[in-house]
Design a protein around this motif. Sequence first.
Motif, PDB file in Angstrom:
ATOM      1  N   PHE A 131       0.831  -1.198   0.000  1.00 26.80           N
ATOM      2  CA  PHE A 131       0.000   0.000   0.000  1.00 26.80           C
ATOM      3  C   PHE A 131       0.868   1.251   0.000  1.00 26.80           C
ATOM      4  O   PHE A 131       0.626   2.200  -0.765  1.00 26.80           O
ATOM      5  CB  PHE A 131      -0.919  -0.001   1.220  1.00 26.80           C
ATOM      6  N   VAL A 132       1.902   1.277   0.827  1.00 29.31           N
ATOM      7  CA  VAL A 132       2.784   2.450   0.914  1.00 29.31           C
ATOM      8  C   VAL A 132       3.504   2.670  -0.408  1.00 29.31           C
ATOM      9  O   VAL A 132       3.593   3.805  -0.900  1.00 29.31           O
ATOM     10  CB  VAL A 132       3.790   2.281   2.071  1.00 29.31           C
ATOM     11  N   GLU A 133       4.012   1.606  -1.001  1.00 25.98           N
ATOM     12  CA  GLU A 133       4.720   1.745  -2.279  1.00 25.98           C
ATOM     13  C   GLU A 133       3.806   2.319  -3.361  1.00 25.98           C
ATOM     14  O   GLU A 133       4.233   3.148  -4.173  1.00 25.98           O
ATOM     15  CB  GLU A 133       5.284   0.389  -2.707  1.00 25.98           C
TER      16      GLU A 133
ATOM     17  N   MET B 221      10.565  14.912  -1.324  1.00 22.50           N
ATOM     18  CA  MET B 221       9.170  14.692  -0.973  1.00 22.50           C
ATOM     19  C   MET B 221       8.883  13.202  -0.795  1.00 22.50           C
ATOM     20  O   MET B 221       8.114  12.802   0.080  1.00 22.50           O
ATOM     21  CB  MET B 221       8.257  15.290  -2.044  1.00 22.50           C
ATOM     22  N   TYR B 222       9.511  12.383  -1.620  1.00 20.29           N
ATOM     23  CA  TYR B 222       9.361  10.929  -1.510  1.00 20.29           C
ATOM     24  C   TYR B 222       9.752  10.461  -0.104  1.00 20.29           C
ATOM     25  O   TYR B 222       9.012   9.717   0.544  1.00 20.29           O
ATOM     26  CB  TYR B 222      10.227  10.249  -2.565  1.00 20.29           C
ATOM     27  N   ASP B 223      10.921  10.913   0.357  1.00 19.96           N
ATOM     28  CA  ASP B 223      11.394  10.507   1.679  1.00 19.96           C
ATOM     29  C   ASP B 223      10.486  11.037   2.781  1.00 19.96           C
ATOM     30  O   ASP B 223      10.231  10.348   3.775  1.00 19.96           O
ATOM     31  CB  ASP B 223      12.823  11.011   1.903  1.00 19.96           C
ATOM     32  N   SER B 224       9.986  12.252   2.605  1.00 17.02           N
ATOM     33  CA  SER B 224       9.115  12.838   3.613  1.00 17.02           C
ATOM     34  C   SER B 224       7.796  12.076   3.711  1.00 17.02           C
ATOM     35  O   SER B 224       7.327  11.736   4.799  1.00 17.02           O
ATOM     36  CB  SER B 224       8.844  14.312   3.293  1.00 17.02           C
ATOM     37  N   VAL B 225       7.192  11.795   2.551  1.00 22.38           N
ATOM     38  CA  VAL B 225       5.923  11.071   2.535  1.00 22.38           C
ATOM     39  C   VAL B 225       6.109   9.650   3.078  1.00 22.38           C
ATOM     40  O   VAL B 225       5.279   9.150   3.843  1.00 22.38           O
ATOM     41  CB  VAL B 225       5.332  11.036   1.112  1.00 22.38           C
ATOM     42  N   LYS B 226       7.212   9.011   2.710  1.00 26.74           N
ATOM     43  CA  LYS B 226       7.478   7.664   3.213  1.00 26.74           C
ATOM     44  C   LYS B 226       7.578   7.662   4.734  1.00 26.74           C
ATOM     45  O   LYS B 226       7.047   6.767   5.412  1.00 26.74           O
ATOM     46  CB  LYS B 226       8.765   7.115   2.596  1.00 26.74           C
ATOM     47  N   ALA B 227       8.222   8.691   5.280  1.00 24.16           N
ATOM     48  CA  ALA B 227       8.339   8.801   6.740  1.00 24.16           C
ATOM     49  C   ALA B 227       6.972   8.979   7.390  1.00 24.16           C
ATOM     50  O   ALA B 227       6.716   8.469   8.486  1.00 24.16           O
ATOM     51  CB  ALA B 227       9.252   9.965   7.110  1.00 24.16           C
TER      52      ALA B 227
END
Length: 268
Positions: free
Chosen positions: A201-203, A215-221
């Motif tokens: 789901f996260v991916e 932004m990718y790293d921020s949203v993943k966090a």
Amino acid sequence: MKNNRLLTLEAGRNFRELGGYQTKDGNTIKYHKIIRSASLGQLTDHDLNFLTDYGLKYDIDFRSADEQQKVPDRVPEHVEYLFDPVFGVDLTQASKFDDQEKAATPDHNIEGLTDIPSDGHENMCNTYRELIHLDSAKKAYRIFFDKLLENNQADQVLLFHCTAGKDRTGMGAVFFMTALGVDRQTILNDYLMTNEVTKDFVEEQLQPFTNNPLMYDSVKALMQVSPDYLKAADEEVKKEAGSWINYLQTQIKVTDQEIADLKKIYLQ
């Protein structure tokens, strides 16, 4: 019915049993007594039948009023629903990335959002500090313990959840298992299990941000859990009360007798 850690529903995410975990004194949490999950807003009729057969009696909803109004819970008719908001608004940011929330708000498109925190990791650490400090959180978790104590009949199950089933719900699980005497590593392992069971789901939700590494790293966090988040809470707990069990007793007002009663209800 089998004793599985991960419960597979058609339209439910992060549904997990807390049964089977051992306490430091050798007891075990009963299966079919308490489960944790993400949103219940899109459960199918099959899912509702599953929860009925599972023995669901109580549904504790930790979401904010805005989240709850956009995506009301779907539960079997006999289930007692309790709206128990931890925050006045969704400080976890989970609702920004919830398919059910986006479906309920047609113009809610994560690709166009401008208010996603630029540092998701720090945002989440701050959120966990708020989970410890805010009076609204302390009040919500006290009500949670009231319902845990009320869930004292055989063959009935209490479910607690938020939108993603990881932060507000995760802290509820930490408090609950701490009260029962589960060791810290087991509590941490259960907390981190969210990353495993929501990986796909996260991916999928991260796809719009693949060309923007920051932004990718921020949203993943924002969408995952981290030992750092619990560490931030741990530091605040130690400042306020010295230990987690003392925090439960002094801030959530869980008494020694209530802890003894919880052990009678949930342990075997």
